[in-house]
Design a protein around this motif. Structure first.
Motif, PDB file in Angstrom:
ATOM      1  N   PHE A  94     -10.286   1.228  -8.559  1.00 22.41           N
ATOM      2  CA  PHE A  94      -8.826   1.167  -8.666  1.00 22.41           C
ATOM      3  C   PHE A  94      -8.298   2.459  -9.267  1.00 22.41           C
ATOM      4  N   LEU A  95      -8.958   2.940 -10.293  1.00 19.46           N
ATOM      5  CA  LEU A  95      -8.551   4.181 -10.945  1.00 19.46           C
ATOM      6  C   LEU A  95      -8.584   5.350  -9.957  1.00 19.46           C
ATOM      7  N   LYS A  96      -9.569   5.347  -9.076  1.00 20.08           N
ATOM      8  CA  LYS A  96      -9.724   6.432  -8.106  1.00 20.08           C
ATOM      9  C   LYS A  96      -8.650   6.402  -7.031  1.00 20.08           C
ATOM     10  N   PHE A  97      -8.272   5.175  -6.609  1.00 13.57           N
ATOM     11  CA  PHE A  97      -7.355   5.050  -5.477  1.00 13.57           C
ATOM     12  C   PHE A  97      -5.954   4.616  -5.871  1.00 13.57           C
ATOM     13  N   GLN A  98      -5.658   4.561  -7.160  1.00 13.72           N
ATOM     14  CA  GLN A  98      -4.403   3.946  -7.586  1.00 13.72           C
ATOM     15  C   GLN A  98      -3.156   4.683  -7.108  1.00 13.72           C
ATOM     16  N   GLN A  99      -3.279   5.946  -6.710  1.00 18.73           N
ATOM     17  CA  GLN A  99      -2.110   6.658  -6.200  1.00 18.73           C
ATOM     18  C   GLN A  99      -1.623   6.071  -4.876  1.00 18.73           C
ATOM     19  N   ASP A 100      -2.472   5.318  -4.183  1.00 23.00           N
ATOM     20  CA  ASP A 100      -2.096   4.696  -2.928  1.00 23.00           C
ATOM     21  C   ASP A 100      -1.724   3.229  -3.109  1.00 23.00           C
ATOM     22  N   ILE A 101      -1.565   2.816  -4.354  1.00 17.74           N
ATOM     23  CA  ILE A 101      -1.292   1.411  -4.639  1.00 17.74           C
ATOM     24  C   ILE A 101       0.111   1.232  -5.165  1.00 17.74           C
ATOM     25  N   CYS A 102       0.840   0.283  -4.584  1.00 13.90           N
ATOM     26  CA  CYS A 102       2.206  -0.004  -5.024  1.00 13.90           C
ATOM     27  C   CYS A 102       2.169  -1.084  -6.095  1.00 13.90           C
ATOM     28  N   SER A 103       2.810  -0.831  -7.212  1.00 15.61           N
ATOM     29  CA  SER A 103       2.856  -1.855  -8.243  1.00 15.61           C
ATOM     30  C   SER A 103       3.809  -2.963  -7.835  1.00 15.61           C
ATOM     31  N   ALA A 104       3.740  -4.074  -8.537  1.00 15.66           N
ATOM     32  CA  ALA A 104       4.597  -5.222  -8.224  1.00 15.66           C
ATOM     33  C   ALA A 104       6.069  -4.860  -8.335  1.00 15.66           C
ATOM     34  N   ASN A 105       6.385  -3.892  -9.200  1.00 17.65           N
ATOM     35  CA  ASN A 105       7.783  -3.523  -9.401  1.00 17.65           C
ATOM     36  C   ASN A 105       8.294  -2.549  -8.352  1.00 17.65           C
ATOM     37  N   ASP A 106       7.401  -1.943  -7.572  1.00 10.51           N
ATOM     38  CA  ASP A 106       7.811  -0.951  -6.592  1.00 10.51           C
ATOM     39  C   ASP A 106       8.195  -1.573  -5.256  1.00 10.51           C
ATOM     40  N   PHE A 107       7.505  -2.665  -4.891  1.00 15.83           N
ATOM     41  CA  PHE A 107       7.669  -3.212  -3.546  1.00 15.83           C
ATOM     42  C   PHE A 107       8.880  -4.134  -3.482  1.00 15.83           C
TER      43      PHE A 107
END
Length: 273
Positions: free
Chosen positions: A260-273
């Motif tokens: 997750f730490l490695k790929f987190q830049q491609d992950i949308c948080s719950a508050n973003d979507f």
């Protein structure tokens, strides 16, 4: 991706009169020549997705893929999923808050397997007609206002027990026990109401909030270039040990914390979507 104009994505706030119904709306479009793939963190909200242009595809942790054609109801989102914005795609997402999905669709959450087309949840085929109207409106915020006006006749008043559950803030008390005592009802009845109106139990949301706290701590460290102290996260977020933290990451995201730490830049948080 050349600039933000080619890959727009942003949140849209709702008027105060709708704050108990929607947390926000989310808009995204892809004007590039390449697919944009993102992972959405679980947010325990039910979402209504309107798709314009090229269809948007959603992929679950179990590798089940479906396309969002016109509109789709999905949730409560309890595990992460990938979504792909193909070139020429555009989405507008309504994020239902707490019990608001039930207030809108009634018992539909209990009798249908989501994801599903919203026309299957309401007698008349009104969402297909709504989509036809929305695609003619060029401005995103005008679309949001149109949706809000459309929703008004369908919304039910909030249930008394539901209101108590939604407003409960005392972390030192068990909300089920406290509200059962306050309303002179059994704990079992309050539990059933929680599951019925929200689509998840207090135990489920408590576990998720612990996980979300860990995610936020990891992202905060990333933003400040601080080294991630996994033992500190375990202690600060209420985990028994590191294996329990890893178990939660695999449950919600099918990823280890380090991945997750490695790929987190491609992950949308719950508050973003």
């Amino acid at each position: 991706m050349k600039d933000s104009e080619e890959n727009n994505n942003y949140r849209i706030a709702v008027p105060s009169e709708f704050e108990s119904v929607f947390s926000h709306f989310y808009f995204a479009e892809n004007k590039t020549d390449f697919p944009v793939i993102k992972t959405l963190l679980p947010n325990f909200q039910t979402i209504l997705v309107f798709s314009f242009g090229v269809n948007v595809s959603l992929k679950s942790q179990h590798n089940t893929t479906l396309e969002a054609e016109k509109c789709l109801v999905l949730g409560p989102i309890k595990q992460a999923f990938d979504y792909t914005l193909e070139p020429g795609s555009e989405i507008l997402v309504a994020n239902f808050k707490e019990d608001a999905f039930y207030r809108f669709f009634g018992n539909a959450l209990l009798t249908h397997s989501l994801p599903i087309h919203p026309d299957a949840l309401i007698a008349e085929n009104c969402f297909s007609a709504l989509w036809e109207e929305l695609k003619l409106i060029p401005d995103t915020r005008d679309r949001v206002n149109y949706i809000l006006d459309f929703c008004k006749p369908y919304l039910r008043e909030q249930n008394t027990i539901t209101a108590l559950l939604a407003d409960f803030k005392d972390e030192s008390l068990n909300p089920i026990k406290a509200i059962a005592s306050r309303t002179n009802q059994t704990e079992r009845n309050i539990q059933l109401n929680q599951k019925k109106f929200f689509g998840y139990t207090v135990k489920e949301i408590s576990r998720y909030e612990r996980f979300l706290k860990a995610v936020e701590q990891i992202q905060k460290n990333t933003q400040t270039d601080a080294k991630t102290d996994w033992l500190a996260i375990v202690a600060d977020c209420g985990y028994y040990d590191q294996s329990q933290l890893i178990h939660d990451f695999k449950h919600y995201m099918n990823l280890s914390p380090t991945k997750f730490l490695k790929f987190q830049q491609d992950i949308c948080s719950a508050n973003d979507f």
